[in-house]
Design a protein around this motif. Structure first.
Motif, short mmCIF file in Angstrom:
data_model
loop_
_atom_site.label_atom_id
_atom_site.label_comp_id
_atom_site.label_asym_id
_atom_site.label_seq_id
_atom_site.Cartn_x
_atom_site.Cartn_y
_atom_site.Cartn_z
N PRO A 172 0.86 -1.65 -0.02
CA PRO A 172 -0.21 -0.28 0.07
C PRO A 172 0.56 1.34 0.12
O PRO A 172 2.28 1.26 0.45
CB PRO A 172 -0.65 0.29 1.31
N ILE A 173 0.03 2.33 -0.47
CA ILE A 173 0.81 3.70 0.10
C ILE A 173 -0.31 4.50 0.36
O ILE A 173 -1.47 4.64 1.15
CB ILE A 173 1.07 4.43 -1.51
N VAL A 174 0.78 5.22 1.77
CA VAL A 174 -0.26 6.62 2.32
C VAL A 174 0.27 8.00 1.69
O VAL A 174 1.73 7.79 2.33
CB VAL A 174 0.35 6.61 3.46
N VAL A 175 -0.77 8.04 1.59
CA VAL A 175 -0.51 10.20 1.78
C VAL A 175 -0.69 10.96 2.83
O VAL A 175 -1.96 11.20 2.90
CB VAL A 175 -0.62 10.41 0.27
N GLU A 176 0.16 11.34 3.43
CA GLU A 176 -0.48 11.84 4.86
C GLU A 176 -1.03 13.50 4.48
O GLU A 176 -0.35 13.97 3.52
CB GLU A 176 0.40 12.21 6.02
N ASP A 177 -1.43 13.61 5.40
CA ASP A 177 -2.10 15.26 5.52
C ASP A 177 -1.19 16.35 5.06
O ASP A 177 0.06 16.84 5.64
CB ASP A 177 -2.89 15.82 7.07
N GLY A 178 -1.75 17.11 3.78
CA GLY A 178 -1.09 18.35 3.69
C GLY A 178 0.51 18.03 2.36
O GLY A 178 1.11 19.39 2.11
N ALA A 179 1.00 16.94 2.11
CA ALA A 179 1.12 16.45 1.30
C ALA A 179 1.41 17.21 0.01
O ALA A 179 0.52 16.98 -0.33
CB ALA A 179 1.97 14.65 1.51
N GLY A 190 4.50 0.78 -1.22
CA GLY A 190 5.14 0.60 0.38
C GLY A 190 5.55 2.15 1.06
O GLY A 190 6.53 2.04 2.78
N VAL A 191 5.46 3.24 0.46
CA VAL A 191 6.05 4.39 1.45
C VAL A 191 4.90 5.12 1.75
O VAL A 191 3.58 4.92 1.36
CB VAL A 191 6.38 5.16 -0.58
N THR A 192 5.54 6.50 2.55
CA THR A 192 3.86 6.43 3.32
C THR A 192 5.09 8.12 3.04
O THR A 192 6.60 8.13 3.40
CB THR A 192 4.35 6.31 5.07
N LEU A 193 4.40 9.19 2.30
CA LEU A 193 4.42 10.69 2.43
C LEU A 193 4.60 11.23 3.79
O LEU A 193 2.79 11.06 3.78
CB LEU A 193 3.90 10.98 1.38
N GLY A 194 4.87 11.11 4.70
CA GLY A 194 4.49 12.19 5.83
C GLY A 194 3.75 13.88 5.66
O GLY A 194 4.17 14.41 4.82
N ARG A 195 3.43 13.91 6.53
CA ARG A 195 2.01 15.44 6.87
C ARG A 195 3.03 16.33 6.17
O ARG A 195 4.56 16.32 6.78
CB ARG A 195 2.48 15.23 8.21
N GLY A 202 9.12 15.78 -11.00
CA GLY A 202 9.97 14.21 -11.10
C GLY A 202 10.28 13.27 -10.60
O GLY A 202 11.67 12.58 -10.46
N SER A 203 10.18 13.03 -9.66
CA SER A 203 11.25 12.02 -8.54
C SER A 203 10.43 10.93 -8.34
O SER A 203 9.66 11.51 -9.03
CB SER A 203 11.31 13.19 -6.86
N VAL A 204 11.42 10.22 -7.48
CA VAL A 204 11.09 8.69 -7.40
C VAL A 204 11.03 8.81 -6.07
O VAL A 204 12.58 8.36 -5.29
CB VAL A 204 12.00 8.42 -8.81
N VAL A 205 9.95 8.50 -5.34
CA VAL A 205 10.27 8.34 -3.60
C VAL A 205 10.06 6.75 -3.74
O VAL A 205 8.69 6.54 -4.30
CB VAL A 205 9.35 8.63 -3.23
N HIS A 206 10.87 6.12 -3.33
CA HIS A 206 11.08 4.25 -2.95
C HIS A 206 11.31 3.98 -1.79
O HIS A 206 11.33 2.97 -1.39
CB HIS A 206 12.41 3.77 -3.99
N ARG A 207 11.63 5.07 -0.38
CA ARG A 207 11.57 4.93 0.38
C ARG A 207 10.43 6.24 1.50
O ARG A 207 10.76 6.95 0.68
CB ARG A 207 12.46 4.78 1.52
N ASN A 208 10.13 5.55 2.83
CA ASN A 208 9.47 6.51 3.27
C ASN A 208 9.56 8.08 3.60
O ASN A 208 11.14 8.50 3.72
CB ASN A 208 8.95 6.21 4.66
N LEU A 209 8.76 9.10 2.97
CA LEU A 209 9.71 10.70 3.49
C LEU A 209 8.61 11.52 3.99
O LEU A 209 7.86 11.05 4.34
CB LEU A 209 8.68 11.45 1.90
N PRO A 210 10.04 11.42 5.64
CA PRO A 210 9.29 11.66 6.91
C PRO A 210 8.70 13.41 6.62
O PRO A 210 8.37 14.10 5.33
CB PRO A 210 10.57 12.06 7.62
N ALA A 211 7.29 13.77 7.33
CA ALA A 211 6.75 14.61 7.69
C ALA A 211 7.80 15.95 7.39
O ALA A 211 8.72 15.91 7.35
CB ALA A 211 6.42 15.23 8.62
#
Length: 179
Positions: free
Chosen positions: A123-130, A141-146, A153-162
């Motif tokens: 799954p993917i989770v994109v948190e509030d305000g991202a 499998g990635v979570t984009l933090g708040r 053009g970026s490729v996000v392959h690991r969690n991106l902190p708030a």
């Protein structure tokens, strides 16, 4: 060497029967993605097919959603023209999120180490305000933090902190809280 004929759908649940899948594809490709379909109708169609969509959501034309029943979108979120939500697994998008033009959220992949090229989905989770900027890709499998930003053009392959920006070259740096 890959043995592609040995690939199966083992472990992958589409979540609905073939008739529902076919009906969604017909609706998506004839009406939902069309420029003449009002944004309110797009939201209504997703809800009819099982998506959980909040209030004030704007979905532009040419947006592709593989399986609506595996989608949850919070209030006042925008999804831009040509975005692709390839949600073999659940995609959860928070409130006040911007998924820009031609961005991709891709929950599906393959195990490159396995000869049968089996699925490796998550799954993917994109948190509030991202913000997922133009042509950015968020992988399985990635979570984009708040209030995180997947830059253009970026490729996000690991969690991106708030409160973190990832640029096209993979660099990460803190960003200020939006005011």
């Amino acid at each position: 060497m890959r043995d592609l004929p040995s690939f199966t759908l083992a472990g992958y649940d589409k979540g609905r029967g073939r008739l529902t899948q076919a009906l969604w594809f017909a609706v998506m490709n004839t009406l939902f993605m069309s420029w003449f379909c009002p944004a309110r109708l797009r939201v209504a169609l997703l809800r009819v097919f099982g998506a959980k969509i909040g209030e004030g959501v704007l979905i532009r034309h040419r947006v592709r959603v593989l399986w609506p029943w595996k989608l949850e979108v919070g209030d006042h979120t925008w999804i831009g023209e040509g975005a692709w939500l390839l949600n073999l697994e659940p995609v959860t998008i928070g409130a006040n999120v911007c998924v820009s033009q031609e961005a991709m959220l891709c929950t599906g992949s393959h195990d490159h180490r396995a000869a049968d090229f089996r699925y490796r989905n998550a799954p993917i989770v994109v948190e509030d305000g991202a913000w997922v900027a133009v042509r950015a890709t968020v992988l399985a499998g990635v979570t984009l933090g708040r209030c995180a930003v997947a830059g253009a053009g970026s490729v996000v392959h690991r969690n991106l902190p708030a409160l973190t920006l990832q640029t096209m070259d993979g660099q990460r740096r803190p960003v200020e809280e939006p005011k």
